[in-house]
Motif scaffolding. Sequence first.
Motif, short mmCIF file in Angstrom:
data_model
loop_
_atom_site.label_atom_id
_atom_site.label_comp_id
_atom_site.label_asym_id
_atom_site.label_seq_id
_atom_site.Cartn_x
_atom_site.Cartn_y
_atom_site.Cartn_z
N TYR A 221 1.06 -1.17 0.09
CA TYR A 221 0.00 -0.11 -0.11
C TYR A 221 0.92 1.19 0.04
CZ TYR A 221 -4.03 -3.07 1.47
OH TYR A 221 -5.17 -3.89 1.22
N PHE A 222 2.12 1.38 0.66
CA PHE A 222 2.65 2.40 0.86
C PHE A 222 3.57 2.91 -0.47
CE2 PHE A 222 7.01 4.18 1.59
CZ PHE A 222 6.76 5.27 2.27
N GLN A 223 3.86 1.70 -1.00
CA GLN A 223 4.45 1.91 -2.38
C GLN A 223 3.31 2.42 -3.48
OE1 GLN A 223 7.95 1.70 -1.26
NE2 GLN A 223 7.80 1.72 -3.24
N CYS A 224 2.08 2.01 -3.28
CA CYS A 224 1.22 2.35 -4.45
C CYS A 224 0.27 3.55 -4.18
CB CYS A 224 0.28 1.02 -4.57
SG CYS A 224 0.95 -0.50 -5.12
N GLU A 225 0.24 3.84 -3.06
CA GLU A 225 -0.44 5.03 -2.77
C GLU A 225 -0.10 6.33 -3.52
OE1 GLU A 225 -1.12 5.81 1.38
OE2 GLU A 225 -2.38 3.90 1.73
N GLY A 226 -1.03 6.95 -4.02
CA GLY A 226 -0.61 8.15 -4.84
C GLY A 226 -0.56 8.00 -6.39
N HIS A 227 -0.83 6.73 -6.66
CA HIS A 227 -0.88 6.37 -7.92
C HIS A 227 -2.03 5.77 -8.40
CE1 HIS A 227 3.45 6.83 -8.46
NE2 HIS A 227 3.83 6.28 -7.28
N GLU A 228 -2.47 6.26 -9.75
CA GLU A 228 -3.97 5.96 -10.16
C GLU A 228 -3.68 6.11 -11.69
OE1 GLU A 228 -7.55 7.29 -8.19
OE2 GLU A 228 -8.06 8.23 -10.09
N PRO A 229 -4.02 4.91 -12.27
CA PRO A 229 -4.56 3.61 -11.88
C PRO A 229 -2.92 2.74 -11.45
CG PRO A 229 -4.50 3.59 -14.38
CD PRO A 229 -4.32 4.86 -13.81
N LYS B 216 -11.97 -0.75 8.15
CA LYS B 216 -12.69 -1.82 7.67
C LYS B 216 -12.45 -2.08 6.40
CE LYS B 216 -16.43 -1.04 11.26
NZ LYS B 216 -17.96 -0.85 11.43
N VAL B 217 -12.75 -3.31 5.92
CA VAL B 217 -12.78 -3.65 4.45
C VAL B 217 -14.05 -3.14 3.66
CG1 VAL B 217 -12.33 -5.39 2.68
CG2 VAL B 217 -11.02 -5.55 4.80
N GLY B 218 -13.93 -2.19 2.81
CA GLY B 218 -14.71 -1.51 1.85
C GLY B 218 -14.51 -1.58 0.67
N PHE B 219 -15.57 -1.94 -0.49
CA PHE B 219 -15.16 -1.77 -1.83
C PHE B 219 -15.19 -0.40 -2.37
CE2 PHE B 219 -16.01 -6.17 -1.35
CZ PHE B 219 -15.10 -6.87 -2.08
N PHE B 220 -14.46 -0.19 -3.44
CA PHE B 220 -14.36 1.30 -3.98
C PHE B 220 -13.90 0.83 -5.71
CE2 PHE B 220 -10.53 0.44 -1.63
CZ PHE B 220 -9.40 0.76 -2.66
N LEU C 76 -6.51 -1.78 -11.93
CA LEU C 76 -7.28 -1.26 -10.85
C LEU C 76 -7.20 0.10 -11.16
CD1 LEU C 76 -5.54 -3.58 -8.32
CD2 LEU C 76 -8.03 -4.00 -9.18
N SER C 77 -8.52 0.70 -11.28
CA SER C 77 -8.79 2.24 -11.71
C SER C 77 -8.60 3.20 -10.68
CB SER C 77 -10.26 2.24 -12.09
OG SER C 77 -11.00 2.07 -11.00
N THR C 78 -8.36 2.98 -9.21
CA THR C 78 -8.50 3.78 -8.23
C THR C 78 -7.15 3.83 -7.27
OG1 THR C 78 -10.88 3.84 -8.42
CG2 THR C 78 -9.99 4.87 -6.64
N ASP C 79 -6.90 4.84 -6.89
CA ASP C 79 -5.82 5.01 -5.73
C ASP C 79 -6.18 4.17 -4.65
OD1 ASP C 79 -3.95 5.70 -3.80
OD2 ASP C 79 -3.78 7.61 -4.77
N TRP C 80 -4.99 3.43 -4.14
CA TRP C 80 -5.41 2.51 -2.86
C TRP C 80 -5.73 3.17 -1.54
CZ3 TRP C 80 -7.12 -2.25 -2.74
CH2 TRP C 80 -6.68 -3.21 -3.68
N ALA D 280 3.44 -4.72 -8.52
CA ALA D 280 2.36 -3.51 -8.75
C ALA D 280 3.05 -2.42 -9.82
CB ALA D 280 1.86 -2.64 -7.66
N TRP D 281 2.62 -2.20 -10.80
CA TRP D 281 2.94 -1.00 -11.84
C TRP D 281 2.12 -0.02 -11.92
CZ3 TRP D 281 7.25 -1.92 -14.57
CH2 TRP D 281 8.02 -3.10 -14.27
N GLY D 282 2.67 1.28 -12.10
CA GLY D 282 1.79 2.44 -12.13
C GLY D 282 2.20 2.90 -13.59
#
Length: 553
Positions: free
Chosen positions: A377-385, A415-419, A402-406, A544-546
């Motif tokens: 998560y740390f490495q992927c946050e801030g990247h979309e998709p 909690k686990v929720g979908f987006f 995956l279309s949306t920023d983690w 994970a690739w940006g």
Amino acid sequence: MDPPGYNCFVDRDKMDAAVQDLGPKELSCAELQELKQLARQGYWARSYALRGTVYQRLIRDIPCRTVTPDASVYSDIVGKIVGKHSSSSLPLPEFVDNTQVPSYCLNARGEDAVRKILLCIANQFPDVSFCPALPAVVALLLHYSTDEAQCFENACRILACNDPSRKLVDQSFLAFESSCMTFGDLVNKYCQAAHKLMVAVSEDVLQVYADWQRWLFGELPLGHFARVFDVFLVEGYKVLYRVALAILKFFHKVRAGQPLESDSVKQDIRNFVRDIAKTVSPEKLLEKAFAIRLFSRKEIQLLQMANEKALKQKGITVKQKRQFVHLAVHAENFHSEIVSVKEMRDIWSWVPERFALCQPLLLFSSLQHGYSLTRFYFQCEGHEPTLLLIKTTQKEVCGAYLSTDWSERNKFGGKVGFFGTGECFVFRLQPEVQRYEWVVIKHPELTKPASLEATAAPSSLGRPPSSDPADRLSPFLAARHFNLPSKTESMFMAGGNDCLIVGGGGGQALYIDGDLNRGRTGHCDTFNNQPLCSENFLIAAVEAWGFQDPDTQ
């Protein structure tokens, strides 16, 4: 007998018998729905005179700018613009982008008239900077005009349409290019077999799809183009996407398994469209076009806006050389522990075109960063998709776009929720290639578009709607734009401290534990997929690739 006045620009010897007066003489219908049905059925297609009458009526009813040049303006300016020169020697306006005027059985007087009208339009519409479809439109309208001035007025009304929900023709390079990208996105979703062929045989699939308007406005024979134009005047721009998709489906059906006839699939498609009358009638073409269960007009507008926004952000607003899509994944710079260069290029051909302009950027590798979901998560946050790749200990390979920023997972308070959005998809590469998209794409009957008010409402993040329509309505295929019978059809991606999930409802397309050690896969309602690998698996590697803009490297 040919109706007097209508054929003064036409070479009667070249005209096909099918466009003479063999049909009804008048049209009494006024309701839009009935007009749609009559247009699709070709009610006025076999009556040359009635088609001309209907065209005049439909174009007269187009809502236009307060000041729109009319026939009297043409009479005033044509002499000054053309002068004593032969119109055949005059250069065409720059906005046609070297597009040739299709002959459409016009005589020499008609071909000269098209050039004169285009030059006068350029004089009156300095804001039109790129419109390669216009020569074909003017050439066809000339068939059904009593004189040049009437044809000029009708073409001007099409350009001057001021109804924001009724786009007719692209008038700038930005609009044209985003239409090409949108068409590529639609091919990717609705013509997957043809898209696979295009990727396999073309060096740059984006260049092939950039030709889509030429298929319609130039290569289609007169009889086919006139039938498309009949429906286009009633239903608008979406018809053009439908017909172009149908052309590609027919091309794939006829040419699949055969060697290319030329060095270029782009040229092969042009040749196929030019000779389409040998294999596909206008009725069959339209039948195929309307059998495609396409997104709503609003959803296509959202996609178009998203593509325009991406082009603006990259500074692509005027014509320039397109980047080859295959060059986005450079063999010398690309290294993955999970996929080859060819496999990554195949994945890149599936992603939305506004991101296919980018290059892959490795964000996370379990072999480099460790087997930790927190680090992922740390490495992927801030990247979309982002693109998720998994290799199992059995050497199976699967993943997800995956279309949306983690970081969106944080809104659920632990909690686990979908987006995410309906652009997400899951896939497997080994042992065989298979992609699964949002179930609504192939089964639109599961839902109906939500009202415009719903799309303008505050988002689930609690943010007020933006004043920018592109921001307010984006992203494309957001679940809030649809009235879904249940949430199971829109469970795209979810993440907690202990697990990562892609796809939900009746099962999960992918489930990975917090140690990136074990996973499972099965059918889920969101993607209606088969298991992507062994149902319970051990993980050998995760990446994970940006998507990196080449200009920012």
